[in-house]
Design an enzyme around this catalytic site. Structure first.
Site, PDB file in Angstrom:
ATOM      1  N   ASP A 131       0.833  -1.208   0.000  1.00  0.00           N
ATOM      2  CA  ASP A 131       0.000   0.000   0.000  1.00  0.00           C
ATOM      3  C   ASP A 131       0.865   1.254   0.000  1.00  0.00           C
ATOM      4  OD1 ASP A 131       0.928  -0.635   2.542  1.00  0.00           O
ATOM      5  OD2 ASP A 131      -0.743   0.309   3.569  1.00  0.00           O
TER       6      ASP A 131
ATOM      7  N   HIS B 250       1.064   6.195  -2.391  1.00  0.00           N
ATOM      8  CA  HIS B 250       0.113   5.086  -2.432  1.00  0.00           C
ATOM      9  C   HIS B 250      -0.318   4.979  -3.890  1.00  0.00           C
ATOM     10  CE1 HIS B 250      -1.223   3.882   1.582  1.00  0.00           C
ATOM     11  NE2 HIS B 250      -2.311   3.334   1.071  1.00  0.00           N
TER      12      HIS B 250
ATOM     13  N   GLU C 104      -2.198   8.987  -1.109  1.00  0.00           N
ATOM     14  CA  GLU C 104      -3.209   8.043  -0.622  1.00  0.00           C
ATOM     15  C   GLU C 104      -4.617   8.651  -0.681  1.00  0.00           C
ATOM     16  OE1 GLU C 104      -2.584   7.033   3.487  1.00  0.00           O
ATOM     17  OE2 GLU C 104      -3.875   5.265   3.345  1.00  0.00           O
TER      18      GLU C 104
ATOM     19  N   ARG D 157       5.208   4.515   6.148  1.00  0.00           N
ATOM     20  CA  ARG D 157       4.749   4.411   7.534  1.00  0.00           C
ATOM     21  C   ARG D 157       4.843   2.961   8.016  1.00  0.00           C
ATOM     22  NH1 ARG D 157      -1.097   5.840   5.592  1.00  0.00           N
ATOM     23  NH2 ARG D 157      -1.961   3.774   5.194  1.00  0.00           N
ATOM     24  N   ASP D 158       4.427   2.727   9.241  1.00  0.00           N
ATOM     25  CA  ASP D 158       4.572   1.383   9.806  1.00  0.00           C
ATOM     26  C   ASP D 158       3.484   0.459   9.256  1.00  0.00           C
ATOM     27  OD1 ASP D 158       2.472   2.675  10.981  1.00  0.00           O
ATOM     28  OD2 ASP D 158       2.918   2.042  13.022  1.00  0.00           O
ATOM     29  N   GLU D 159       3.443   0.287   7.955  1.00  0.00           N
ATOM     30  CA  GLU D 159       2.407  -0.541   7.338  1.00  0.00           C
ATOM     31  C   GLU D 159       3.035  -1.384   6.224  1.00  0.00           C
ATOM     32  OE1 GLU D 159      -1.242   1.408   7.203  1.00  0.00           O
ATOM     33  OE2 GLU D 159      -2.303  -0.379   6.580  1.00  0.00           O
TER      34      GLU D 159
ATOM     35  N   TRP E  30     -11.374  -6.292  -1.609  1.00  0.00           N
ATOM     36  CA  TRP E  30     -10.036  -6.662  -1.129  1.00  0.00           C
ATOM     37  C   TRP E  30      -9.794  -8.142  -1.463  1.00  0.00           C
ATOM     38  CZ3 TRP E  30     -11.748  -2.117  -0.048  1.00  0.00           C
ATOM     39  CH2 TRP E  30     -10.868  -1.122   0.339  1.00  0.00           C
TER      40      TRP E  30
ATOM     41  N   ASP F 218      -5.787  -2.507  -3.059  1.00  0.00           N
ATOM     42  CA  ASP F 218      -4.830  -1.626  -3.716  1.00  0.00           C
ATOM     43  C   ASP F 218      -4.218  -2.374  -4.900  1.00  0.00           C
ATOM     44  OD1 ASP F 218      -5.216  -1.246  -0.889  1.00  0.00           O
ATOM     45  OD2 ASP F 218      -3.669   0.291  -0.896  1.00  0.00           O
TER      46      ASP F 218
HETATM   47  C1  BGC Z   1      -3.944   0.921   3.726  1.00  0.00           C
HETATM   48  C2  BGC Z   1      -4.780   0.817   2.492  1.00  0.00           C
HETATM   49  C3  BGC Z   1      -5.656  -0.353   2.649  1.00  0.00           C
HETATM   50  C4  BGC Z   1      -6.556  -0.017   3.789  1.00  0.00           C
HETATM   51  C5  BGC Z   1      -7.638  -0.988   4.064  1.00  0.00           C
HETATM   52  C6  BGC Z   1      -4.846   1.207   4.861  1.00  0.00           C
HETATM   53  O1  BGC Z   1      -4.196   1.399   6.051  1.00  0.00           O
HETATM   54  O2  BGC Z   1      -2.931   1.831   3.598  1.00  0.00           O
HETATM   55  O3  BGC Z   1      -4.261   1.171   1.331  1.00  0.00           O
HETATM   56  O4  BGC Z   1      -6.277  -0.817   1.530  1.00  0.00           O
HETATM   57  O5  BGC Z   1      -5.814   0.233   4.969  1.00  0.00           O
HETATM   58  O6  BGC Z   1      -8.519  -0.406   4.833  1.00  0.00           O
END
Ligand code: BGC
Length: 906
Positions: A466, A775, A754, A470-472, A539, A479
């Protein structure tokens, strides 16, 4: 016809360490003649090139095969065994039956196919020897594991097979093995781990040799998915060096208790936090310094070791900063000029013991300081402690990556200022062929395209993520699915996605539901069937939509074959969880049309639309695989879901009950409407785009506005262009006011944001809790730029661009647009230009393919090709006009120059 070139095996040039036992071969042919075709091919495969030269292909000789196939030709020779090397060549016959010369030879080599080929043991550092960072004890120093060995004979071939639970960088005799980064990559380590194979023949010599491997924490041990140490609590190495000698004897050096471990200069490394390096702690040499015993662990039979051939994460570009500013508080801020992903190379001259700190961020705060709030817990901070070399020293981190445009540098001695040469940006991502080039007359749209490409660069890093900062940084499924076609136009994504689909399957729930992201590192805990979240509309559907996209773009049937059972299980899941064919998703995770602009679309509308789409695509997948009864079964399921969709969501006048752009875009693109209502629904969509919903959009924004979130953003412009509102699609594209694609561009964006309102003139930054500036999702409009504006489209009857549809759709606001695309069959190009009352269209169709060309005029009399009326032009055959009455032509391979005159846009 010239001899074939660009020989590849499984999408790679001369790969080493394959585990496909029937690898697929491909080549390109070169022939400029109109209508050039391959009428037959012959592939020869041998264990050695000399056998090919002497016409003794001992592994396989396909003989003369009458076929135009040039890609995915499956090896059908002798059974391939572990480490086996195969050398191959191909020749082709043209449409007149004339043979080409043989191609140059190419090769592939098998990896370790059986578990019993692995003699190695996992090696780690005993807990007592692990060194934690003094400031944060969850971060640990990188161990170095190694041993010395002696070679007495002449080497003919040497290969290193290597992997880690964590990350590794290997050196043989002080020379780095390969140029890959962040290996072995990310998988569901509890189920499967990728290993890499390297040709290290030239790195070894007679006499004393040594191997040293440094380990990092990476996805396996470091921070990922809001946790740490998810798969393991410390890094482990597995390595096996195979050496073959002139006398036919072999030597295997496998990781075992004879290896030793020590700590080197990397004091900690973490993907999200950064890396700390102390150049005063030198990398130890074997036999010198403080080495201790390793901890060993046998191989786990339940975990599959699989070939990690690629695409590998690599440095692909270097960029220089465009400015550096000294701040009043004594820090320096570099502007890299591009929101990029990777790391910096630091080049400093400073006294021994000086620690230089680099903090990375995407934006600056209004006061010019580094804006890090949107990184959440990710620190993105690297530190380097200098040795004090008088001539300066250079350093790059090994086991971390950052998403950034700005870098704050601190720690230089007082009075010393950095220059633009102090840092260099190292751009890092999964290294895929760059296949698509879009360009047009509008500067801001070209920048948008640039931003789309850079969004992909930064986020196609091992898995489609995504965001990279950041911490993700997770493989979020929606996506990935909305962007998959755009991504497949810009880069050759087939091998990258093929690997990721295994991650998607590994994460799939026992009940058939796909997860929200993959890999899904949160192990399913016994007794919690809903965990991790799964089955979210738009998703989870990536599990069906993405492999289909790869099939369409690359003609790759194998991805469908491998994924087929899994897709069926997902359709069962949807069928079981729906009521009267209406699927609303699950309670725990329903993201709707994520990040839409005040225009929510009902969850059950989105869920049911995607249920229908998946049934439709599974039916088509079944057909592609020759499974006729399944094709009928899922076609009938599609019909039922479509009927349910119409009953529930479509009013008799063609309005949808969620009266949003996304609702119409879904219904129009997924073929969910009754034919009779199509024009009405399309009008409702156009009206919303033009005037806003119930007049509730900002009055300053009289321009057509987008209000979709992730779900609708890739679908809305095709829905407009395909349903009589091409002009409006252009207006939507060219709107520079928020919410729009171009507002961020006007304000200097170099990647896709994003959110539509990540930053606005009125409000400044959005909530930093979720505000990435890199994003790719909203960049999914790219697909329409290439397929409609420039006009190069997939021909559904001929997947993989074995043929294409070329249908440029000029519109107000642009005077030219072009797209060049290197398909598996060679280069297509569609380019148009308006000059006065004349439209010029240049088309290139690669040898051995063809295209259906649809021209933006109903009057064939206005069209000339290379000065000839079209019925006289060589290689063109007029077809009946399309539904809109436009001129349609069948074209054989070749280059064409059309002129339409007079021509008027609109
Ligand atoms: C992500 C998104 C993702 C979404 C789902 C986010 O934190 O960055 O791109 O699809 O969460 O809710």
């Amino acid at each position: 016809m010239q001899s074939p070139h660009h020989l590849r095996c499984e999408y790679f040039t001369n790969p080493i360490g394959l585990d496909e036992t029937k690898p697929r071969l491909s080549w390109l042919i070169r022939d400029e003649r109109r209508g050039a075709k391959q009428s037959a091919y012959q592939v020869q495969v041998a264990g050695d090139v000399s056998l090919l030269q002497s016409e003794q292909p001992d592994l396989w000789d396909s003989g003369n095969v009458e076929s135009d196939q040039t890609s995915h030709v499956e090896y059908a020779g002798k059974k391939l065994t572990s480490t086996q090397r195969a050398v191959w060549r191909v020749r082709v016959w043209d449409h007149n039956g004339q043979p080409s010369a043989w191609s140059d030879a190419a090769s592939w080599e098998m990896g370790l196919l059986k578990t019993s080929d692995w003699k190695a043991q996992w090696l780690g550092v005993p807990d007592a020897s692990i060194i934690a960072d003094p400031e944060d004890d969850s971060l640990i120093a990188s161990p170095i594991l190694g041993r010395a060995f002696d070679i007495k004979k002449n080497i003919t071939r040497a290969r290193l097979y290597i992997t880690a639970r964590g990350l590794y960088v290997a050196h043989l005799n002080n020379i780095r093995v390969g140029d890959d980064l962040l290996t072995p990559g990310w998988t569901h380590y509890g189920k499967r781990i990728r290993y890499q194979a390297y040709d290290v023949t030239d790195l070894l010599h007679s006499g004393d040799n040594d191997i040293l491997v440094t380990l990092g924490t990476g996805w396996c041990v470091g921070h990922v998915a809001w946790r740490q140490k998810i798969y393991d609590n410390k890094p482990w190495l597995l390595a096996q060096l195979h050496v073959e000698f002139e006398d036919g004897k072999t030597l295997t050096i496998a990781s075992d208790e004879s290896w030793q471990q020590a700590t080197g200069p990397i004091r900690f490394s973490d993907m999200l936090m950064g890396e700390r390096y102390d150049a005063n702690t030198p990398t130890p040499r074997i036999g010198q310094g403080d080495w201790g015993p390793v901890e060993t662990q046998p191989m786990d039979k339940g975990v599959e070791l699989v070939a990690g051939v690629g695409p590998r994460v690599r440095k692909t570009l270097e960029i220089k900063p465009i400015g550096v500013t000294a701040r009043p508080d004594g820090v320096f801020i570099f502007d890299m000029g591009q929101n990029m992903v990777g790391h910096l190379r630091l080049n400093v001259t400073a006294p021994r013991g000086t620690t230089v700190q680099l903090r990375h961020a995407e934006m600056l705060s209004p006061d010019g300081s580094l804006y890090t709030e949107n990184l959440r817990k990710a620190k993105q901070t690297d530190c380097y402690t200098c040795r004090g070399d008088a001539q300066g020293e250079t350093w790059e981190p090994s086991f971390t990556f950052h998403g950034f445009r700005y870098v704050e540098l601190t720690g230089l001695p007082t009075g010393v200022s950095p220059t633009l040469d102090t840092v260099t940006g190292i751009v890092v991502h999964s290294d895929m062929p760059h296949t698509g080039q879009f360009e047009c007359s509008h500067k801001l749209v070209n920048q948008l395209q640039h931003n789309i490409e850079w969004g992909q660069r930064g986020n196609y890093l091992e898995v489609p993520t995504d965001c990279p900062q950041r911490d993700e940084r997770l493989g979020w499924m929606a996506d990935a699915q909305v962007f998959a076609p755009t991504g497949a136009y810009n880069f050759e994504t087939a091998a990258f996605i093929t690997k990721w689909m295994v991650d998607v399957r590994d994460a799939q729930h026992d009940d058939g539901g796909y997860t929200d992201f993959a890999p899904e590192p949160m192990f399913k805990e016994p007794g919690t069937p809903k965990f991790p979240p799964h089955g979210a509309p738009a998703w989870a559907d990536a599990g069906v939509i993405v492999p289909w996209a790869i099939y369409e773009f690359f003609g790759d049937k194998r991805i469908l074959e491998r994924h087929y059972v899994s897709m069926k299980r997902y359709l069962d899941f949807l069928s079981e969880r729906s009521t009267d064919f209406i699927y609303i998703g699950q309670d725990s995770n329903n993201y709707g049309d994520w990040l839409n602009h005040n225009a929510n679309t009902a969850n059950d509308l989105i869920g049911t639309a995607y249920f229908a789409r998946c049934a439709d695509l599974l039916s088509r997948s079944a057909l592609a695989l020759g499974k006729k009864s399944d094709a009928r079964k899922y076609a009938s399921l599609f019909k039922k879901v479509k009927a349910a969709f119409q009953r529930r969501f479509v009013t008799p006048d063609g309005r949808l009950v969620s009266d949003t752009q996304t609702a119409y875009a879904l219904a129009l693109n997924f073929n969910l409407l009754p034919d009779a209502l199509l024009p009405r629904s399309a009008e409702f969509l156009a009206h919303d785009v033009q005037h806003g919903r119930f007049g509730r959009y900002p009055t300053n924004n009289r321009q057509p506005s987008i209000t979709t979130g992730f779900v609708g953003c890739s679908l809305i412009n095709p829905a407009l262009s395909d349903n009589g509102s091409n002009d409006l699609a252009y207006k939507l594209l060219l709107n520079e006011k928020y919410p729009s694609w171009l507002m961020p561009v006007v304000h200097g964006a170099t990647t896709i944001w994003e959110r539509w309102d990540g930053w606005t003139e009125k409000k400044g930054f959005q909530n930093p809790g979720m505000n990435s500036f890199n994003h790719y999702s909203l960049g999914a409009v790219g697909q329409w730029l290439y397929s409609h504006v420039a006009g190069l489209r997939i021909d559904p009857e001929h997947p993989g661009f074995a043929r294409a549809i070329i249908q440029p759709q000029p519109g107000q606001g642009l005077t030219h647009a072009s797209f060049t695309y290197d398909s598996l069959h060679g280069r297509y190009r569609s380019a148009w230009k308006i000059e006065g009352d004349t439209l010029h269209i240049d088309v290139e169709i690669p040898a051995n393919t063809g295209a259906t060309i649809v021209l933006p005029t109903a009057d064939a009399g206005r069209v000339k090709e290379s000065g000839q009326p079209i019925d006289k032009a060589a290689g063109l055959r007029p077809l009946s006009p399309d539904d809109e009455g436009r001129v349609m032509l069948d074209a054989v391979a070749g280059s064409y120059r059309f002129r339409v005159q007079p021509f008027e846009v609109g």
